[in-house]
Design a protein around this motif. Structure first.
Motif, mmCIF file in Angstrom:
data_model
loop_
_atom_site.group_PDB
_atom_site.id
_atom_site.type_symbol
_atom_site.label_atom_id
_atom_site.label_comp_id
_atom_site.label_asym_id
_atom_site.label_seq_id
_atom_site.Cartn_x
_atom_site.Cartn_y
_atom_site.Cartn_z
ATOM 1 N N ASP A 99 0.873 -5.001 1.620
ATOM 2 C CA ASP A 99 1.467 -4.820 0.292
ATOM 3 C C ASP A 99 0.406 -4.469 -0.750
ATOM 4 O O ASP A 99 0.299 -5.102 -1.795
ATOM 5 C CB ASP A 99 2.223 -6.094 -0.114
ATOM 6 N N CYS A 102 -1.506 -1.401 -3.061
ATOM 7 C CA CYS A 102 -1.496 -0.064 -3.653
ATOM 8 C C CYS A 102 -2.941 0.344 -3.929
ATOM 9 O O CYS A 102 -3.698 -0.412 -4.539
ATOM 10 C CB CYS A 102 -0.687 -0.066 -4.951
ATOM 11 N N ASP A 148 -2.580 5.844 -2.880
ATOM 12 C CA ASP A 148 -1.168 6.044 -3.195
ATOM 13 C C ASP A 148 -1.022 6.991 -4.381
ATOM 14 O O ASP A 148 -0.069 7.759 -4.458
ATOM 15 C CB ASP A 148 -0.516 4.690 -3.521
ATOM 16 N N THR A 155 4.294 0.522 -12.302
ATOM 17 C CA THR A 155 5.597 0.738 -11.673
ATOM 18 C C THR A 155 5.553 0.630 -10.151
ATOM 19 O O THR A 155 6.602 0.625 -9.505
ATOM 20 C CB THR A 155 6.131 2.130 -12.052
ATOM 21 N N ALA A 156 4.372 0.555 -9.577
ATOM 22 C CA ALA A 156 4.262 0.451 -8.119
ATOM 23 C C ALA A 156 4.826 -0.890 -7.647
ATOM 24 O O ALA A 156 4.623 -1.918 -8.294
ATOM 25 C CB ALA A 156 2.806 0.590 -7.692
ATOM 26 N N PRO A 157 5.519 -0.912 -6.508
ATOM 27 C CA PRO A 157 6.131 -2.160 -6.032
ATOM 28 C C PRO A 157 5.143 -3.158 -5.441
ATOM 29 O O PRO A 157 5.455 -4.354 -5.328
ATOM 30 C CB PRO A 157 7.117 -1.669 -4.962
ATOM 31 N N GLN A 158 3.956 -2.713 -5.069
ATOM 32 C CA GLN A 158 3.004 -3.601 -4.400
ATOM 33 C C GLN A 158 2.465 -4.665 -5.359
ATOM 34 O O GLN A 158 2.341 -4.434 -6.557
ATOM 35 C CB GLN A 158 1.837 -2.798 -3.827
ATOM 36 N N GLY A 159 2.132 -5.806 -4.800
ATOM 37 C CA GLY A 159 1.629 -6.920 -5.604
ATOM 38 C C GLY A 159 0.130 -6.900 -5.808
ATOM 39 O O GLY A 159 -0.390 -7.608 -6.679
ATOM 40 N N SER A 175 -0.607 -4.656 -16.152
ATOM 41 C CA SER A 175 0.091 -5.316 -15.033
ATOM 42 C C SER A 175 -0.523 -6.692 -14.783
ATOM 43 O O SER A 175 -1.125 -6.945 -13.732
ATOM 44 C CB SER A 175 -0.005 -4.458 -13.769
ATOM 45 N N LYS A 207 -0.102 -8.727 -11.459
ATOM 46 C CA LYS A 207 -0.602 -8.213 -10.192
ATOM 47 C C LYS A 207 -2.058 -8.608 -9.963
ATOM 48 O O LYS A 207 -2.808 -8.847 -10.906
ATOM 49 C CB LYS A 207 -0.461 -6.690 -10.140
#
Length: 304
Positions: free
Chosen positions: A17, A19, A35, A49-53, A71, A74
């Protein structure tokens, strides 16, 4: 082999998970496993906006800080802890606070290439692509532009309706390029368009066929119907354009247009970050983050 490392990184980042962000000045082999690749602010928005944590920033410290500012929930890791930005570190918060006392009616406009601490004393943040637009849009007539005197001079020339105070800071990589370098490149490649970043000296910028951000330069070169280009920004962009448009010819403005801070990040650094044995997690005190992010929020408000 490079491909073996790349395949391993791509496999593990999906499993864990993660990015990966790569600034445009990273070498091609790192951009290929990312990515997203692009300029620092675009990467920070992509991270948001990336879904990865977890986010690994292949760039320099202020870029990882900007990601964390936008973010905070994150985990943000700077791929190589030694990757700094000399321009971002040229002025500290206390110096600018003293300058503000001398010019109390001036809005502090900070280039995104600044530390998180310096952003806390800025009224608005800008990128190289949005600086002119935002300086035109802000209500204040008087502007203290930090830290890059070359970008500040370019913006000043584009916005004569505003009053500017500039400090003697800037990107040492771009600023060391002289007019003679540009003239020599143009003589060597007479059929090439000259594309330049506004962090270069004004006398270099004046010779350009196009002036813009790194992303702007790449976009212009890719879409242009011309076949030859002199690239007046970090030499990684020459390499990336050669991969994107191999039928065209791209020439570096100078062999010395190299950011050594960008070059210290390697594929093994990225892999070690994924394993948890490398890199540095960016941790910001919430009070500091909240104060610093305000200038970025203002940038968004004014259309950055």
């Amino acid at each position: 082999m490079i491909k073996d490392l790349q395949d391993k990184i791509i496999k593990l980042k999906k499993e864990r998970d993660i990015c990966i962000l790569a600034h445009s000045y990273m070498p091609e082999e790192i951009c290929e496993v990312a990515d997203f690749s692009g300029d620092s602010y675009a990467l920070a928005l992509k991270a948001k906006t990336a879904p990865q944590g977890t986010v690994i920033m292949c760039g320099v410290r202020f870029m990882a800080e900007t990601v964390k500012m936008l973010s905070p929930q994150k985990k943000v890791i700077l791929a190589n802890p030694d990757a700094g930005c000399p321009m971002a570190e040229q002025f500290d918060k206390e110096v600018i606070e003293e300058v503000k006392k001398i010019y109390p009616d001036y809005a502090v406009v900070a280039y995104v290439n600044t530390t998180v601490e310096l952003k806390t004393v800025a009224d608005v943040c800008v990128t190289s692509s949005s600086a002119v637009k935002i300086c035109k849009a802000i209500p204040q007539k008087n502007i203290l532009f930090i830290p890059d005197i070359n970008l500040g001079t370019y913006v000043k020339n584009q916005t004569p309706e505003k009053n500017f105070k500039l400090l003697s800071g800037g990107c040492p990589t771009h600023a060391k390029i002289e007019k003679s370098d540009a003239l020599a490149a143009k003589e060597a490649h007479p059929n090439a368009l000259f594309l330049v970043h506004p962090e270069c000296r004004p006398e270099v910028v004046e010779l350009a066929d196009y002036v813009g951000s790194t992303s702007g330069i790449m976009d212009f070169a890719e879409k242009s119907d011309r076949e030859e280009f002199i690239i007046g920004t970090e030499n990684s962009i020459v390499q990336h354009l050669q991969f994107k448009r191999p039928e065209k010819k791209f020439y570096p403005l100078s062999k010395d247009l190299v950011c050594h801070n960008m070059k210290i990040t390697t594929l093994p650094d990225v892999l070690n970050c994924i394993y948890g044995t490398g890199g540095e997690e960016i941790v910001l005190e919430e009070d500091l983050r909240v104060k610093a992010v305000k200038c970025i929020e203002k940038m968004i408000e004014y259309g950055g």
